[in-house]
Design a protein around this motif. Structure first.
Motif, PDB file in Angstrom:
ATOM      1  N   VAL A   1     -46.145 -54.390 -10.695  1.00  0.00           N
ATOM      2  CA  VAL A   1     -45.199 -53.292 -10.469  1.00  0.00           C
ATOM      3  C   VAL A   1     -43.789 -53.853 -10.276  1.00  0.00           C
ATOM      4  CG1 VAL A   1     -44.590 -51.395  -8.921  1.00  0.00           C
ATOM      5  CG2 VAL A   1     -46.990 -51.838  -9.473  1.00  0.00           C
ATOM      6  N   ALA A   2     -43.720 -54.929  -9.509  1.00  0.00           N
ATOM      7  CA  ALA A   2     -42.399 -55.530  -9.287  1.00  0.00           C
ATOM      8  C   ALA A   2     -41.827 -56.113 -10.591  1.00  0.00           C
ATOM      9  CB  ALA A   2     -42.513 -56.623  -8.226  1.00  0.00           C
ATOM     10  N   ASN A   3     -42.709 -56.637 -11.446  1.00  0.00           N
ATOM     11  CA  ASN A   3     -42.235 -57.197 -12.715  1.00  0.00           C
ATOM     12  C   ASN A   3     -41.658 -56.127 -13.632  1.00  0.00           C
ATOM     13  OD1 ASN A   3     -42.855 -59.851 -12.095  1.00  0.00           O
ATOM     14  ND2 ASN A   3     -44.947 -59.703 -12.912  1.00  0.00           N
ATOM     15  N   ARG A   4     -42.267 -54.933 -13.618  1.00  0.00           N
ATOM     16  CA  ARG A   4     -41.726 -53.862 -14.471  1.00  0.00           C
ATOM     17  C   ARG A   4     -40.309 -53.503 -14.030  1.00  0.00           C
ATOM     18  NH1 ARG A   4     -47.005 -51.571 -13.597  1.00  0.00           N
ATOM     19  NH2 ARG A   4     -48.321 -51.806 -15.459  1.00  0.00           N
ATOM     20  N   GLU A   5     -40.125 -53.394 -12.708  1.00  0.00           N
ATOM     21  CA  GLU A   5     -38.780 -53.084 -12.222  1.00  0.00           C
ATOM     22  C   GLU A   5     -37.799 -54.214 -12.583  1.00  0.00           C
ATOM     23  OE1 GLU A   5     -39.252 -52.517  -8.084  1.00  0.00           O
ATOM     24  OE2 GLU A   5     -40.351 -50.593  -8.269  1.00  0.00           O
ATOM     25  N   LEU A   6     -38.274 -55.472 -12.486  1.00  0.00           N
ATOM     26  CA  LEU A   6     -37.414 -56.608 -12.815  1.00  0.00           C
ATOM     27  C   LEU A   6     -37.085 -56.653 -14.312  1.00  0.00           C
ATOM     28  CD1 LEU A   6     -36.004 -59.158 -11.797  1.00  0.00           C
ATOM     29  CD2 LEU A   6     -38.134 -60.414 -12.204  1.00  0.00           C
ATOM     30  N   ALA A   7     -38.041 -56.235 -15.172  1.00  0.00           N
ATOM     31  CA  ALA A   7     -37.800 -56.223 -16.616  1.00  0.00           C
ATOM     32  C   ALA A   7     -36.700 -55.239 -16.976  1.00  0.00           C
ATOM     33  CB  ALA A   7     -39.090 -55.888 -17.362  1.00  0.00           C
ATOM     34  N   ALA A   8     -36.730 -54.069 -16.324  1.00  0.00           N
ATOM     35  CA  ALA A   8     -35.678 -53.081 -16.598  1.00  0.00           C
ATOM     36  C   ALA A   8     -34.308 -53.641 -16.205  1.00  0.00           C
ATOM     37  CB  ALA A   8     -35.967 -51.788 -15.838  1.00  0.00           C
ATOM     38  N   THR A   9     -34.265 -54.317 -15.058  1.00  0.00           N
ATOM     39  CA  THR A   9     -32.996 -54.920 -14.635  1.00  0.00           C
ATOM     40  C   THR A   9     -32.547 -56.003 -15.609  1.00  0.00           C
ATOM     41  OG1 THR A   9     -33.616 -54.474 -12.327  1.00  0.00           O
ATOM     42  CG2 THR A   9     -31.841 -56.062 -12.722  1.00  0.00           C
ATOM     43  N   ASN A  10     -33.524 -56.807 -16.109  1.00  0.00           N
ATOM     44  CA  ASN A  10     -33.183 -57.877 -17.058  1.00  0.00           C
ATOM     45  C   ASN A  10     -32.639 -57.327 -18.371  1.00  0.00           C
ATOM     46  OD1 ASN A  10     -33.913 -59.912 -15.319  1.00  0.00           O
ATOM     47  ND2 ASN A  10     -36.034 -59.998 -16.056  1.00  0.00           N
ATOM     48  N   GLN A  11     -33.155 -56.180 -18.806  1.00  0.00           N
ATOM     49  CA  GLN A  11     -32.649 -55.572 -20.037  1.00  0.00           C
ATOM     50  C   GLN A  11     -31.176 -55.197 -19.890  1.00  0.00           C
ATOM     51  OE1 GLN A  11     -35.264 -52.329 -21.010  1.00  0.00           O
ATOM     52  NE2 GLN A  11     -36.924 -53.687 -21.716  1.00  0.00           N
ATOM     53  N   ASN A  12     -30.856 -54.635 -18.747  1.00  0.00           N
ATOM     54  CA  ASN A  12     -29.450 -54.283 -18.525  1.00  0.00           C
ATOM     55  C   ASN A  12     -28.569 -55.532 -18.513  1.00  0.00           C
ATOM     56  OD1 ASN A  12     -30.167 -51.579 -18.289  1.00  0.00           O
ATOM     57  ND2 ASN A  12     -30.521 -51.734 -16.065  1.00  0.00           N
ATOM     58  N   LEU A  13     -29.068 -56.607 -17.862  1.00  0.00           N
ATOM     59  CA  LEU A  13     -28.297 -57.857 -17.836  1.00  0.00           C
ATOM     60  C   LEU A  13     -28.170 -58.466 -19.235  1.00  0.00           C
ATOM     61  CD1 LEU A  13     -29.686 -59.561 -14.592  1.00  0.00           C
ATOM     62  CD2 LEU A  13     -27.438 -58.525 -14.930  1.00  0.00           C
ATOM     63  N   ALA A  14     -29.238 -58.360 -20.045  1.00  0.00           N
ATOM     64  CA  ALA A  14     -29.189 -58.920 -21.395  1.00  0.00           C
ATOM     65  C   ALA A  14     -28.149 -58.219 -22.248  1.00  0.00           C
ATOM     66  CB  ALA A  14     -30.572 -58.812 -22.047  1.00  0.00           C
ATOM     67  N   ALA A  15     -28.068 -56.903 -22.115  1.00  0.00           N
ATOM     68  CA  ALA A  15     -27.055 -56.154 -22.877  1.00  0.00           C
ATOM     69  C   ALA A  15     -25.653 -56.610 -22.486  1.00  0.00           C
ATOM     70  CB  ALA A  15     -27.234 -54.659 -22.638  1.00  0.00           C
ATOM     71  N   SER A  16     -25.454 -56.804 -21.170  1.00  0.00           N
ATOM     72  CA  SER A  16     -24.138 -57.269 -20.723  1.00  0.00           C
ATOM     73  C   SER A  16     -23.852 -58.685 -21.231  1.00  0.00           C
ATOM     74  CB  SER A  16     -24.086 -57.236 -19.191  1.00  0.00           C
ATOM     75  OG  SER A  16     -24.303 -55.916 -18.711  1.00  0.00           O
ATOM     76  N   ASN A  17     -24.885 -59.543 -21.235  1.00  0.00           N
ATOM     77  CA  ASN A  17     -24.704 -60.921 -21.710  1.00  0.00           C
ATOM     78  C   ASN A  17     -24.352 -60.965 -23.197  1.00  0.00           C
ATOM     79  OD1 ASN A  17     -25.159 -62.078 -19.204  1.00  0.00           O
ATOM     80  ND2 ASN A  17     -27.370 -62.270 -19.539  1.00  0.00           N
ATOM     81  N   ARG A  18     -24.998 -60.089 -24.004  1.00  0.00           N
ATOM     82  CA  ARG A  18     -24.690 -60.054 -25.438  1.00  0.00           C
ATOM     83  C   ARG A  18     -23.232 -59.698 -25.677  1.00  0.00           C
ATOM     84  NH1 ARG A  18     -29.983 -57.918 -25.840  1.00  0.00           N
ATOM     85  NH2 ARG A  18     -29.192 -55.793 -25.741  1.00  0.00           N
TER      86      ARG A  18
END
Length: 490
Positions: A233-250
């Protein structure tokens, strides 16, 4: 429990290291012994072959001796002297224990072989001396017949004893091979015994201990599954956060790449402008030198020549005072020196041989003039009749050689300088080396920025870069300096 695990691990590790060390020692010892025995066996084979060849050589020498004594011709073109020398030298090497072939082979002999060589020595000496007598041009036919009779009488005994020696060599070599087989069996049995002991006292305890660990891991796995559900459950929440960070990094990466591209374009543009500016400055400099050299040669040079001619006419005039005549002679010499200096300055500014004959002859003339003026050895090697280059390339390479020669004389205090020019359809290499005091070469910057012409080395680098060439300077203190220019002509 933790201390018990460490004790068991240390104990098993110690047993493993001991067992593996014993196996490694046995294996390496066997390999080294086999390698050494194979090497000596190869030497034994060479010795047996050479010993067998001695019989053939003695028979061949006997045949040549019979033919020479009877005066018959033979199709055998080998030299009697070389054959006799090879036969006698090989016999002495076998007897002394060192066989010199493509390498030195040790002739391993037993007491039996030593006694056999002692017994064969009289027959060998008798046959060898008879061969010498037959080969001697001063020996009479009667003495040659006597020598031949001695050879025919002693050769059967020599061949029989040499045959026994060959078989004795072979027998002793075979005995050493059998000894190797016995040692191989001993090493194999010791290795197998070590593996059996390792299986009984090391592998079985390891298996039992592994079973215990697997049982404990099975219990821990069930507990771990419950924890994994919470982590999922914690990983799913972390994945959503990582997607947002990846978009910003791109977006950030795209911005950085655009900035780098703009900077690179600006740098390339500046580099091109500096290259054009350097080329224009060098071209203007060469044009000014060409104009000034022409003015010196056609203007001042002609006037000085006319002055010299007028002075030469006045030599026929008698002077009332001897001092006036001496001063006039000094004046004539000074005019001649001024003409020569003017011509040299004009040539240094723009050598006429460069446009008339090309780079090779001009470099050779530069070496000769420098030798006369500086008093040191300047040697030229290379193409003198190579294919002509473009005027800009010829003058650029000449200036580089001139600058390197000047630096070697003025700063390096060299005693010998060598200029080398190698040219083919694809590449040209110009090399100037000296035996002077050298210097420490600074590492060039990784960024290939245009170098300002503030000294000789930077001037040479700039000219090389404008010729699409590569300049290499190799120097060490007290080791001399080598300047190399490589230009790709293809």
């Amino acid at each position: 429990m933790k201390q018990l695990d460490q004790q068991v691990a240390r104990r098993l590790t110690r047993f493993y290291v001991m067992a593996l060390t014993v196996i490694a020692v046995l294996s390496v010892s066997g390999l080294l012994f086999i390698r050494r025995t194979i090497s000596t066996h190869y030497a034994d084979s060479r010795v047996v072959n050479v010993a067998g060849r001695q019989r053939m050589l003695s028979q061949r020498l006997t045949k040549l001796a019979v033919l020479r004594t009877t005066g018959l011709s033979s199709a055998d073109t080998v030299s009697f002297d070389s054959l006799l020398h090879s036969w006698s030298q090989t016999h002495m090497q076998l007897r002394n224990g060192i066989l010199a072939m493509e390498q030195a082979y040790m002739v391993r002999k037993s007491a039996t072989l030593d006694s056999m060589f002692t017994r064969i020595e009289p027959a060998f000496r008798s046959i060898y001396k008879s061969f010498i007598r037959i080969n001697n041009p001063q020996t009479t036919p009667a003495d040659q017949q006597k020598a031949l009779q001695i050879i025919l009488k002693d050769e059967p005994a020599f061949l029989q004893q040499m045959n026994d020696i060959v078989f004795q060599f072979d027998t002793e070599s075979f005995g050493r091979v059998k000894q190797l087989e016995r040692i191989e069996w001993i090493l194999t049995i010791a290795t197998l015994l070590t593996l059996v002991i390792e299986g009984l006292f090391i592998f079985r305890p390891v298996v039992n201990y592994t079973k215990l660990i697997i049982h404990r891991l099975d219990r821990s796995e069930k507990t771990l599954q419950l924890v994994n559900r919470d982590l999922d459950v914690a990983n799913r929440e972390l994945a959503a956060t990582n997607q947002n960070l990846a978009a910003s990094n791109r977006k950030l990466v795209d911005t950085q790449q655009e900035l780098l591209r703009t900077t690179e374009e600006k740098y390339q543009l500046q580099l091109a402008e500096d290259t054009v500016r350097s080329a224009a400055l060098l071209e203007g400099q060469e044009e000014e030198r060409r104009r000034f050299a022409r003015e010196l040669h056609d203007g001042i040079g002609q006037m000085l020549t006319g002055l010299k001619l007028h002075a030469e006419k006045l030599k026929s005039v008698s002077f009332p005072d001897e001092k006036h005549r001496l001063r006039f002679a000094e004046l004539c010499d000074m005019i001649a020196d001024t003409i020569q200096t003017t011509r040299q300055v004009s040539y240094n500014l723009m050598p006429s041989t460069l446009s008339d004959f090309g780079l090779g002859p001009t470099l050779q003339l530069l070496a000769e003039q420098t030798t006369r003026s500086a008093g040191i050895d300047v040697l030229f090697e290379g193409n003198r009749d190579g294919e002509r280059l473009s005027p800009a390339m010829e003058i650029g390479l000449y200036r580089i050689a001139q600058e390197a020669l000047h630096n070697a004389i003025k700063y390096a205090e060299a005693k010998t300088i060598q200029i080398n020019l190698q040219q083919n359809p694809d590449k040209l290499v110009l090399l100037v080396s000296d035996n002077g005091k050298g210097f420490s070469v600074k590492t060039p910057s990784k960024v290939d920025k245009p170098l300002p012409m503030v000294n000789g080395l930077e001037n040479m680098r700039t000219r090389s870069r404008l010729l699409n060439g590569e300049l290499t300077i190799v120097s060490k203190p007290k080791k001399g300096t080598t300047v190399t220019v490589t230009v790709n002509l293809s």
